[in-house]
Write a protein that holds these residues in place. Structure first.
Motif, PDB file in Angstrom:
ATOM      1  N   THR A  61       0.845  -1.185   0.000  1.00 29.37           N
ATOM      2  CA  THR A  61       0.000   0.000   0.000  1.00 29.37           C
ATOM      3  C   THR A  61       0.887   1.243   0.000  1.00 29.37           C
ATOM      4  OG1 THR A  61      -0.086   0.239   2.409  1.00 29.37           O
ATOM      5  CG2 THR A  61      -1.710  -1.245   1.388  1.00 29.37           C
ATOM      6  N   GLU A  62       0.237   2.394  -0.073  1.00 33.20           N
ATOM      7  CA  GLU A  62       0.965   3.664  -0.087  1.00 33.20           C
ATOM      8  C   GLU A  62       1.718   3.922   1.217  1.00 33.20           C
ATOM      9  OE1 GLU A  62      -2.165   3.119  -0.676  1.00 33.20           O
ATOM     10  OE2 GLU A  62      -2.833   4.079  -2.532  1.00 33.20           O
ATOM     11  N   ALA A  63       1.482   3.100   2.248  1.00 30.46           N
ATOM     12  CA  ALA A  63       2.218   3.261   3.506  1.00 30.46           C
ATOM     13  C   ALA A  63       3.721   3.148   3.282  1.00 30.46           C
ATOM     14  CB  ALA A  63       1.758   2.219   4.527  1.00 30.46           C
ATOM     15  N   GLN A  64       4.112   2.417   2.258  1.00 35.46           N
ATOM     16  CA  GLN A  64       5.534   2.270   1.965  1.00 35.46           C
ATOM     17  C   GLN A  64       6.203   3.611   1.657  1.00 35.46           C
ATOM     18  OE1 GLN A  64       7.106   1.082  -1.831  1.00 35.46           O
ATOM     19  NE2 GLN A  64       8.033  -0.747  -0.956  1.00 35.46           N
ATOM     20  N   CYS A  65       5.407   4.550   1.169  1.00 38.60           N
ATOM     21  CA  CYS A  65       5.959   5.846   0.759  1.00 38.60           C
ATOM     22  C   CYS A  65       6.456   6.674   1.951  1.00 38.60           C
ATOM     23  CB  CYS A  65       4.926   6.645  -0.035  1.00 38.60           C
ATOM     24  SG  CYS A  65       4.467   5.869  -1.604  1.00 38.60           S
ATOM     25  N   ARG A  66       6.080   6.278   3.164  1.00 40.45           N
ATOM     26  CA  ARG A  66       6.615   6.980   4.327  1.00 40.45           C
ATOM     27  C   ARG A  66       8.129   6.792   4.419  1.00 40.45           C
ATOM     28  NH1 ARG A  66       1.523   5.327   6.883  1.00 40.45           N
ATOM     29  NH2 ARG A  66       2.500   3.451   7.729  1.00 40.45           N
ATOM     30  N   ASP A  67       8.603   5.617   4.013  1.00 37.00           N
ATOM     31  CA  ASP A  67      10.040   5.347   4.013  1.00 37.00           C
ATOM     32  C   ASP A  67      10.684   5.605   2.653  1.00 37.00           C
ATOM     33  OD1 ASP A  67      10.007   4.445   6.700  1.00 37.00           O
ATOM     34  OD2 ASP A  67       9.339   2.467   6.039  1.00 37.00           O
ATOM     35  N   LEU A  68       9.892   5.389   1.602  1.00 33.76           N
ATOM     36  CA  LEU A  68      10.412   5.525   0.241  1.00 33.76           C
ATOM     37  C   LEU A  68       9.461   6.421  -0.555  1.00 33.76           C
ATOM     38  CD1 LEU A  68      11.307   1.771  -0.334  1.00 33.76           C
ATOM     39  CD2 LEU A  68      12.953   3.630  -0.083  1.00 33.76           C
ATOM     40  N   PRO A  69       9.600   7.714  -0.413  1.00 31.16           N
ATOM     41  CA  PRO A  69       8.663   8.627  -1.078  1.00 31.16           C
ATOM     42  C   PRO A  69       8.789   8.585  -2.600  1.00 31.16           C
ATOM     43  CG  PRO A  69      10.493   9.840  -0.124  1.00 31.16           C
ATOM     44  CD  PRO A  69      10.619   8.439   0.375  1.00 31.16           C
ATOM     45  N   ILE A  70       7.696   8.922  -3.262  1.00 26.13           N
ATOM     46  CA  ILE A  70       7.711   9.056  -4.715  1.00 26.13           C
ATOM     47  C   ILE A  70       8.522  10.308  -5.071  1.00 26.13           C
ATOM     48  CG2 ILE A  70       6.283   9.447  -6.757  1.00 26.13           C
ATOM     49  CD1 ILE A  70       6.085   6.617  -5.507  1.00 26.13           C
ATOM     50  N   VAL A  71       9.444  10.146  -6.007  1.00 30.40           N
ATOM     51  CA  VAL A  71      10.306  11.270  -6.396  1.00 30.40           C
ATOM     52  C   VAL A  71      10.062  11.721  -7.828  1.00 30.40           C
ATOM     53  CG1 VAL A  71      12.118  10.630  -4.760  1.00 30.40           C
ATOM     54  CG2 VAL A  71      12.197   9.736  -7.108  1.00 30.40           C
ATOM     55  N   GLU A  72       9.278  10.935  -8.571  1.00 30.49           N
ATOM     56  CA  GLU A  72       9.098  11.259  -9.989  1.00 30.49           C
ATOM     57  C   GLU A  72       7.834  10.598 -10.516  1.00 30.49           C
ATOM     58  OE1 GLU A  72      11.415  10.336 -14.236  1.00 30.49           O
ATOM     59  OE2 GLU A  72      12.447  10.008 -12.324  1.00 30.49           O
ATOM     60  N   GLN A  73       7.196  11.230 -11.488  1.00 32.06           N
ATOM     61  CA  GLN A  73       6.061  10.647 -12.198  1.00 32.06           C
ATOM     62  C   GLN A  73       6.234  10.926 -13.672  1.00 32.06           C
ATOM     63  OE1 GLN A  73       2.153  11.179 -10.505  1.00 32.06           O
ATOM     64  NE2 GLN A  73       1.185  11.285 -12.508  1.00 32.06           N
ATOM     65  N   ASP A  74       6.045   9.897 -14.514  1.00 32.21           N
ATOM     66  CA  ASP A  74       6.253  10.098 -15.945  1.00 32.21           C
ATOM     67  C   ASP A  74       4.931  10.446 -16.648  1.00 32.21           C
ATOM     68  OD1 ASP A  74       4.845   7.715 -16.459  1.00 32.21           O
ATOM     69  OD2 ASP A  74       6.660   6.524 -16.716  1.00 32.21           O
ATOM     70  N   ALA A  75       5.003  10.594 -17.954  1.00 34.40           N
ATOM     71  CA  ALA A  75       3.842  11.036 -18.733  1.00 34.40           C
ATOM     72  C   ALA A  75       2.706  10.024 -18.721  1.00 34.40           C
ATOM     73  CB  ALA A  75       4.271  11.321 -20.170  1.00 34.40           C
ATOM     74  N   ASP A  76       3.008   8.741 -18.446  1.00 31.38           N
ATOM     75  CA  ASP A  76       1.987   7.700 -18.403  1.00 31.38           C
ATOM     76  C   ASP A  76       1.421   7.504 -16.998  1.00 31.38           C
ATOM     77  OD1 ASP A  76       2.022   6.827 -21.177  1.00 31.38           O
ATOM     78  OD2 ASP A  76       4.035   6.068 -20.761  1.00 31.38           O
TER      79      ASP A  76
END
Length: 218
Positions: A148-163
């Protein structure tokens, strides 16, 4: 194989010796216990094709209840660890690309992928499922689990591509840093993904993991 595929395989080859740490965190144990109980419901007596088995964490729970198991991964290093798991002596371990599953694997009436779909580009999900379903009998059960998105607390999203694919930066003990594709599909995305090719979809969302299981359309 494109550069992104190569990078991902290099990352998981290097991470193989420490991969099981993700399953040892105390806060994840309630979710993991729930999922382990579901394994018997999903796969008892079935011929199971496991995709991206990695170090075989889930293989060791599937093998005792299934009629037979073929566990695949594209990377040799994690497979070496998987072959050492308890209760997997009768498992057939095969190095195979999840997007190009060979017909020689045979036919199955169940499939499992743990912590794999999140690494599939959004635009390739149907491609992946088409190749998987080609190895499955009509009515076969497919179970997918992931973070789940809970993982992002330790490993945040740093980038999003066009898709719409999202990426994390992950560091390994050797000092290397890797850009890793990691998506977090919501329930509507998962149901849309199987539209016309899967039925009886069911979804569960825990604190740290989600599960989605369905049947291949007849």
């Amino acid at each position: 194989m494109n550069s992104a595929d190569t990078s991902m395989r290099e990352y998981y080859a290097a991470r193989a010796p420490i991969y099981d740490e993700v399953y040892q965190r105390p806060e994840r144990q309630p979710d993991l216990q729930w999922l382990k109980r579901r394994i018997a419901d999903w796969f008892a007596g079935r011929a199971v094709l496991e995709i991206a088995c990695g170090t075989g964490y889930w293989t060791q729970f599937i093998a005792p209840v299934a009629a037979r198991v073929t566990a695949t991964d594209a990377v040799a290093e994690p497979l070496a660890f998987a072959r050492l798991r308890p209760d997997t002596e009768l498992v057939s371990f095969v190095q195979a690309d999840a997007f190009a599953l060979p017909a020689t694997l045979g036919s199955f009436d169940a499939a499992f992928a743990g912590l794999w779909l999140s690494h599939v580009p959004r635009e390739r999900r149907r491609e992946f499922l088409a190749g998987l379903h080609a190895r499955l009998a009509p009515g076969a059960r497919v179970a997918l689990i992931d973070n789940t998105e809970a993982q992002c607390r330790d490993l945040p999203i740093v980038e999003q591509d066009a898709d719409g694919n999202t990426y994390q930066l992950r560091a390994l003990p050797d000092g290397s840093t890797h850009r890793v594709l990691k998506n977090f599909p919501a329930e509507p995305e998962l149901r849309s993904m199987i539209d016309g090719i899967g039925t009886r979809g069911r979804y569960w969302h825990g604190a740290h993991f989600w599960a989605f299981w369905y049947e291949v359309a007849r």
